[in-house]
Design a protein around this motif. Structure first.
Motif, PDB file in Angstrom:
ATOM      1  N   ALA A 293      12.405 -45.003  58.326  1.00  0.00           N
ATOM      2  CA  ALA A 293      13.588 -44.153  58.178  1.00  0.00           C
ATOM      3  C   ALA A 293      13.771 -43.283  59.420  1.00  0.00           C
ATOM      4  CB  ALA A 293      13.447 -43.288  56.928  1.00  0.00           C
ATOM      5  N   ILE A 294      12.707 -42.610  59.831  1.00  0.00           N
ATOM      6  CA  ILE A 294      12.823 -41.711  60.990  1.00  0.00           C
ATOM      7  C   ILE A 294      13.213 -42.510  62.238  1.00  0.00           C
ATOM      8  CG2 ILE A 294      11.560 -40.112  62.499  1.00  0.00           C
ATOM      9  CD1 ILE A 294      10.043 -39.166  59.983  1.00  0.00           C
TER      10      ILE A 294
ATOM     11  N   VAL B 270      16.977 -41.290  60.104  1.00  0.00           N
ATOM     12  CA  VAL B 270      17.197 -40.802  58.731  1.00  0.00           C
ATOM     13  C   VAL B 270      16.045 -39.879  58.332  1.00  0.00           C
ATOM     14  CG1 VAL B 270      17.380 -41.533  56.302  1.00  0.00           C
ATOM     15  CG2 VAL B 270      18.425 -42.920  58.112  1.00  0.00           C
ATOM     16  N   GLU B 271      16.372 -38.751  57.729  1.00  0.00           N
ATOM     17  CA  GLU B 271      15.324 -37.830  57.243  1.00  0.00           C
ATOM     18  C   GLU B 271      14.738 -38.344  55.928  1.00  0.00           C
ATOM     19  OE1 GLU B 271      17.546 -33.804  58.876  1.00  0.00           O
ATOM     20  OE2 GLU B 271      17.220 -34.061  56.721  1.00  0.00           O
ATOM     21  N   VAL B 272      13.480 -37.986  55.695  1.00  0.00           N
ATOM     22  CA  VAL B 272      12.836 -38.440  54.447  1.00  0.00           C
ATOM     23  C   VAL B 272      12.218 -37.256  53.710  1.00  0.00           C
ATOM     24  CG1 VAL B 272      11.220 -40.074  53.395  1.00  0.00           C
ATOM     25  CG2 VAL B 272      12.139 -40.550  55.669  1.00  0.00           C
ATOM     26  N   TYR B 273      12.484 -37.185  52.405  1.00  0.00           N
ATOM     27  CA  TYR B 273      11.790 -36.217  51.554  1.00  0.00           C
ATOM     28  C   TYR B 273      10.814 -36.968  50.658  1.00  0.00           C
ATOM     29  CZ  TYR B 273      14.177 -31.989  52.869  1.00  0.00           C
ATOM     30  OH  TYR B 273      14.605 -30.902  53.578  1.00  0.00           O
TER      31      TYR B 273
ATOM     32  N   MET C  36      23.983 -42.846  56.167  1.00  0.00           N
ATOM     33  CA  MET C  36      22.958 -42.224  55.313  1.00  0.00           C
ATOM     34  C   MET C  36      22.081 -41.290  56.155  1.00  0.00           C
ATOM     35  SD  MET C  36      20.574 -44.249  52.578  1.00  0.00           S
ATOM     36  CE  MET C  36      21.890 -44.652  51.436  1.00  0.00           C
ATOM     37  N   LYS C  37      21.995 -40.018  55.697  1.00  0.00           N
ATOM     38  CA  LYS C  37      21.272 -39.031  56.516  1.00  0.00           C
ATOM     39  C   LYS C  37      19.883 -38.720  55.983  1.00  0.00           C
ATOM     40  CE  LYS C  37      24.894 -36.286  58.693  1.00  0.00           C
ATOM     41  NZ  LYS C  37      26.132 -36.693  57.993  1.00  0.00           N
ATOM     42  N   ARG C  38      19.735 -38.857  54.662  1.00  0.00           N
ATOM     43  CA  ARG C  38      18.468 -38.426  54.070  1.00  0.00           C
ATOM     44  C   ARG C  38      18.117 -39.305  52.859  1.00  0.00           C
ATOM     45  NH1 ARG C  38      18.545 -32.266  52.730  1.00  0.00           N
ATOM     46  NH2 ARG C  38      18.435 -32.133  54.996  1.00  0.00           N
ATOM     47  N   ILE C  39      16.850 -39.740  52.803  1.00  0.00           N
ATOM     48  CA  ILE C  39      16.408 -40.504  51.628  1.00  0.00           C
ATOM     49  C   ILE C  39      15.162 -39.840  51.039  1.00  0.00           C
ATOM     50  CG2 ILE C  39      17.344 -42.711  52.467  1.00  0.00           C
ATOM     51  CD1 ILE C  39      14.397 -43.518  53.117  1.00  0.00           C
TER      52      ILE C  39
END
Ligand code: ATP
Length: 319
Positions: A27-28, A32-35, A1-4
């Motif tokens: 996440a970071i 993992v990137e977070v929006y 998983m790359k982005r949540i």
């Protein structure tokens, strides 16, 4: 998983920021990137996204409200709205979503999960009306806010020997009223879950006065009756002045208590862990001091019961 993604939805609650912070930092930490999705599902439809950095959640753990803002969206509930939301999520490459909110927000999260978007719910509402968790984020702060207000009201209640009716939030549930009532030593706690009569309320006030009490505090959940009507009826029956105070939205704000910050931090960290482990369509709860995970679907058909033991104890202590 790359982005949540992460969003707050429904009513705001103190501690939501601590949860956002925990989601972003966990996440970071895991690469993992977070929006952040602003204004809940409305922002999801409008494409109101912002990439979150470690610094973007700095200096917010102690702030009430939610930096991502919150909103309600009728459009999201429609078939077209739901499809648009799924498209927006996919276009942005979001592979998992953390939804911080109440029952309605979780229904939305479950709909997304059923359309292939992994979602995890974190209970954030001051009402504490979500089943399968002892506490939701914001409840402890709201109770403490009520207690602080009642401490002040007590001073004047005693000086003037008056009966005060303090209306607190809780349209369908009496959790805030019960917990704050016990913490304040209220003589009477009126909640939607328990029927009552004005006669019983008046009898209690009178027996208190007879044994020398200088005041009477009634905590009323907003769903248990109209505070002004109850005050008028009490005055008619016992002939004593009553005063009504509606605490209203001040219960929603304020710096979160340590308890809410810790709860929010734990739940935020757990939400990321679950998404990374491929878990979806679940809510994180906190039961007897431990984090537990429940299917979102189970929540919709269950009711959070009032703490009966505490309710009975409140009656005993108000003798
Ligand atoms: P609170 O308890 O603080 O009111 P909540 O999450 O229950 O929080 P709601 O207004 O019920 O608040 O829901 C927030 C949003 O979730 C709604 O505006 C809507 O966009 C979405 N939502 C609610 N119910 C559903 C549903 N049945 N299906 C899909 N989405 C829903």
């Amino acid at each position: 998983m790359k982005r949540i993604g992460v969003l707050t939805s429904g009513g705001d609650a103190p501690g939501m920021n601590a949860a956002i912070r925990a989601v972003v930092r966990s996440a970071i930490y895991n690469g993992v990137e977070v929006y952040g999705i602003r204004k809940g599902y409305a922002g999801l439809l409008a494409g109101d996204f912002i990439e979150m950095s470690l610094g973007s959640v700095g200096d917010i753990i102690h702030r009430g409200g939610t930096i991502l803002r919150t909103a309600r969206s009728e459009e999201f509930k429609t078939k077209e709205g739901m499809e648009k939301a799924v498209n927006n999520i996919k276009q942005l490459g979001i592979e998992g979503l953390v939804v911080i909110g109440g029952d309605g927000s979780f229904r939305g999260a479950a709909e997304l999960a059923n359309r292939g978007i992994p979602t995890i719910g974190i209970p954030g509402t001051i009402d504490n009306d979500i089943p399968f968790t002892d506490y939701s984020i914001g409840f402890d702060t709201a109770v403490n806010t009520v207690v602080e207000a009642v401490n002040k009201i007590r001073d004047t209640a005693t000086s003037h020997e008056r009966t005060f009716i303090i209306e607190v939030m809780g349209r369908e549930s009496g959790h805030i009223a019960l917990y704050s009532g016990v913490a304040c030593g209220a003589e009477t706690i009126l909640v939607p879950e328990k029927p009552y009569t004005i006669k019983n309320v008046c009898d209690k006030i009178m027996s208190g006065y007879k044994r020398g009490k200088l005041h009477s505090i009634i905590i009323l959940a907003e769903g248990a009756g109209n505070a002004f009507e109850i005050g008028q009826k009490i005055k008619e029956v016992i002939g004593l002045e009553t005063r009504v105070i509606v605490l209203g939205h001040l219960q929603r704000g304020g710096t979160p208590t340590a308890f809410d910050r810790i709860l929010a931090s734990q739940m935020g960290g757990k939400a990321v862990e679950l998404l990374l482990n491929g878990v979806s369509n679940k809510m994180i709860g906190w039961v007897k001091g431990e984090l537990i995970v429940t299917d979102l679907e189970k929540i919709f058909s269950a009711q959070k019961p009032l703490n009966e033991e505490l309710y009975n104890l409140a009656s005993v202590l108000a003798i």
